[in-house]
Design a protein around this motif. Structure first.
Motif, PDB file in Angstrom:
ATOM      1  N   ARG A 179      -3.176   5.340   1.879  1.00  9.32           N
ATOM      2  CA  ARG A 179      -3.481   5.352   3.310  1.00  9.32           C
ATOM      3  C   ARG A 179      -2.869   6.573   3.983  1.00  9.32           C
ATOM      4  NH1 ARG A 179      -2.855  -1.162   4.821  1.00  9.32           N
ATOM      5  NH2 ARG A 179      -4.389  -1.814   3.253  1.00  9.32           N
TER       6      ARG A 179
ATOM      7  N   ALA B  68     -12.001   1.535  -0.882  1.00  9.14           N
ATOM      8  CA  ALA B  68     -10.953   1.301   0.113  1.00  9.14           C
ATOM      9  C   ALA B  68      -9.839   0.411  -0.424  1.00  9.14           C
ATOM     10  CB  ALA B  68     -11.560   0.671   1.369  1.00  9.14           C
ATOM     11  N   THR B  69     -10.197  -0.579  -1.247  1.00  8.51           N
ATOM     12  CA  THR B  69      -9.198  -1.495  -1.780  1.00  8.51           C
ATOM     13  C   THR B  69      -8.215  -0.735  -2.658  1.00  8.51           C
ATOM     14  OG1 THR B  69     -10.863  -3.252  -1.802  1.00  8.51           O
ATOM     15  CG2 THR B  69      -8.851  -3.643  -3.044  1.00  8.51           C
ATOM     16  N   GLY B  70      -6.947  -0.740  -2.257  1.00 10.99           N
ATOM     17  CA  GLY B  70      -5.916  -0.076  -3.041  1.00 10.99           C
ATOM     18  C   GLY B  70      -5.790   1.414  -2.823  1.00 10.99           C
TER      19      GLY B  70
ATOM     20  N   LEU C 105     -12.580  -9.560  -1.004  1.00 12.69           N
ATOM     21  CA  LEU C 105     -11.454  -8.854  -0.384  1.00 12.69           C
ATOM     22  C   LEU C 105     -11.783  -7.371  -0.252  1.00 12.69           C
ATOM     23  CD1 LEU C 105      -8.481  -9.011   0.610  1.00 12.69           C
ATOM     24  CD2 LEU C 105      -7.807  -8.457  -1.744  1.00 12.69           C
ATOM     25  N   LEU C 106     -11.601  -6.824   0.940  1.00 12.71           N
ATOM     26  CA  LEU C 106     -11.812  -5.392   1.180  1.00 12.71           C
ATOM     27  C   LEU C 106     -10.494  -4.636   1.288  1.00 12.71           C
ATOM     28  CD1 LEU C 106     -13.703  -2.982   1.865  1.00 12.71           C
ATOM     29  CD2 LEU C 106     -13.499  -3.660   4.268  1.00 12.71           C
ATOM     30  N   LEU C 107      -9.567  -5.164   2.104  1.00 10.36           N
ATOM     31  CA  LEU C 107      -8.293  -4.491   2.350  1.00 10.36           C
ATOM     32  C   LEU C 107      -7.184  -5.522   2.462  1.00 10.36           C
ATOM     33  CD1 LEU C 107      -9.466  -2.089   5.207  1.00 10.36           C
ATOM     34  CD2 LEU C 107      -8.668  -1.294   2.967  1.00 10.36           C
ATOM     35  N   GLN C 108      -6.039  -5.233   1.871  1.00  7.79           N
ATOM     36  CA  GLN C 108      -4.849  -6.019   2.131  1.00  7.79           C
ATOM     37  C   GLN C 108      -4.054  -5.364   3.253  1.00  7.79           C
ATOM     38  OE1 GLN C 108      -2.777  -6.453  -1.683  1.00  7.79           O
ATOM     39  NE2 GLN C 108      -3.445  -8.592  -1.731  1.00  7.79           N
TER      40      GLN C 108
ATOM     41  N   TRP D 242     -11.581  -9.305   4.753  1.00 10.12           N
ATOM     42  CA  TRP D 242     -12.585  -9.810   3.822  1.00 10.12           C
ATOM     43  C   TRP D 242     -13.969  -9.422   4.324  1.00 10.12           C
ATOM     44  CZ3 TRP D 242     -11.400 -12.916  -0.532  1.00 10.12           C
ATOM     45  CH2 TRP D 242     -10.030 -13.228  -0.656  1.00 10.12           C
ATOM     46  N   THR D 243     -14.923  -9.381   3.406  1.00  9.66           N
ATOM     47  CA  THR D 243     -16.315  -9.148   3.770  1.00  9.66           C
ATOM     48  C   THR D 243     -17.166 -10.303   3.265  1.00  9.66           C
ATOM     49  OG1 THR D 243     -16.864  -7.939   1.746  1.00  9.66           O
ATOM     50  CG2 THR D 243     -16.005  -6.653   3.613  1.00  9.66           C
TER      51      THR D 243
ATOM     52  N   PRO E  24       0.818  -1.218   0.000  1.00  8.34           N
ATOM     53  CA  PRO E  24       0.000   0.000   0.000  1.00  8.34           C
ATOM     54  C   PRO E  24       0.848   1.263   0.000  1.00  8.34           C
ATOM     55  CG  PRO E  24      -0.030  -1.043   2.156  1.00  8.34           C
ATOM     56  CD  PRO E  24       0.645  -2.005   1.241  1.00  8.34           C
TER      57      PRO E  24
ATOM     58  N   ASP F  28      -5.282  -9.842   5.835  1.00 11.34           N
ATOM     59  CA  ASP F  28      -6.151  -9.198   4.854  1.00 11.34           C
ATOM     60  C   ASP F  28      -7.573  -9.175   5.413  1.00 11.34           C
ATOM     61  OD1 ASP F  28      -4.037  -8.945   3.064  1.00 11.34           O
ATOM     62  OD2 ASP F  28      -4.505 -10.832   2.049  1.00 11.34           O
TER      63      ASP F  28
END
Length: 342
Positions: free
Chosen positions: A85, A80-82, A329-332, A317-318, A43, A315
């Motif tokens: 931050r 939010a993904t990618g 996948l929501l956030l790594q 997930w939702t 990120p 990571d």
């Protein structure tokens, strides 16, 4: 043995010990360097203020390798993904927030040894109060109003999956700073009868909007229970068995939880229970979720899973809360965030 030979043996021993010590120091330095080195494709970060009251933003603990590891960061809830931050200078190993109040469980060093504390934060991440912790941080929650905060630590063992562990769970009222330091002191009603046992453990508190009612896991006699409790009455009552790490839905009618299951591929499976009927629905996430899920809204749950190819990272997930759909996948490189303020 001659004096000369004894001196030679002593010299060889000193050299070996010195070599082992040097290797340990270098290995630790290499591990620290690896954790502080950003991974390619990881990120992106930008300077800026992280505010718990800012609408439309998710605030969470960053788990990506690099100098921002463990920092609280913020991204837009949409896309939010990618997303880049925004990184704060506050580090946590567990974090949760609601209504402008945050609880941050931190690891520090005292005389070179790990020590832990709970920091109560305001919306701008300033510390209001600090409390020493008796063990390794595990769970953290803030009530919807921001008034109550709870945390769980391991005082023995480091995993709910291990054979031997002991926890301590506390609830704090941030209005008068009254601390219930150990839920094991609360009165217990188990299956309709008063109960007390030395093997009692609590973990995974989740709060109702009334700033009194809470739900949690009670473990005793090799069994886990969902309990409903009252902070004011200092009491809990069992509702159902085989329930761990409950999370109350925003409408207060359901709890998401991890259920221990038998099988080769999973230790726990995420379920949602209707509190009126106590009927449970298994969710479509079939991987073992060792987390206290969060409700992003009344229909969607978020939870963290270990990253497949990135050691020491997670990571998010939702999955739909009604047993339909598929995990996404929501956030790594993150822990599951509390819902964004609208």
């Amino acid at each position: 043995m001659t004096p000369v030979r004894r001196l030679l043996i002593l010299a060889v021993g000193v050299l070996l010990l010195g070599g082992v010590g040097a290797w340990s120091v270098l290995s630790a330095a290499d591990r620290a360097d690896e954790e502080n080195r950003p991974r390619p494709g990881g990120p992106a970060f930008a300077a800026g203020a992280v505010d718990l009251d800012r609408p439309g933003r998710l605030v969470f603990r960053n788990t990506a390798a690099g100098p921002q590891r463990d920092r609280l960061v913020s991204v837009p809830a949409k896309g939010a993904t990618g997303a880049v931050r925004t990184a704060s200078d506050v580090s946590c190993v567990r974090f949760h927030a609601a209504a402008g109040t945050g609880v941050c469980l931190q690891e520090t060093k005292v005389l070179g040894r790990p020590a832990y504390r709970a920091q109560i934060l305001d919306a701008e991440l300033r510390t209001l109060k600090s409390y020493p912790l008796a063990g390794i941080p595990s769970r953290a929650r803030v009530s919807p109003s921001g008034r109550l905060a709870a945390w769980t630590v391991f005082v023995k063992g480091e995993s709910y999956g291990s054979a031997f562990f002991s926890t301590r769970t506390a609830i704090l009222d941030t209005r008068d700073w009254k601390l219930a330091a150990n839920l094991e002191e609360f009165a217990i009603t188990l299956d309709g009868r008063s109960y007390r046992n030395q093997d009692v453990n609590f973990w995974g508190v989740t709060f109702a909007p009334d700033d009194d009612t809470f739900y949690a896991t009670l473990a005793t006699g090799e069994q886990t229970y969902l309990v409903r409790g009252s902070v004011r009455a200092r009491s809990v009552t069992t509702l159902a068995r085989n329930v761990e790490c409950p999370s109350l839905s925003p409408d207060g009618t359901r709890v998401a939880y991890k259920k221990r299951v038998l099988g080769r591929t999973a230790l726990w499976r995420e379920h949602v229970m209707d509190l009126r009927t106590l009927k449970s629905t298994p969710l479509t996430e079939r991987r073992s979720v060792d987390d206290q899920a969060v409700w992003l809204d009344d229909r969607t749950l978020a939870y963290a899973l270990p990253a497949d190819t990135r050691p020491h990272s997670e990571d998010v997930w939702t999955v739909p809360a009604d047993g339909t759909g598929a995990p996404a996948l929501l956030l790594q490189d993150a822990q599951a965030p509390p819902p964004a303020k609208r």
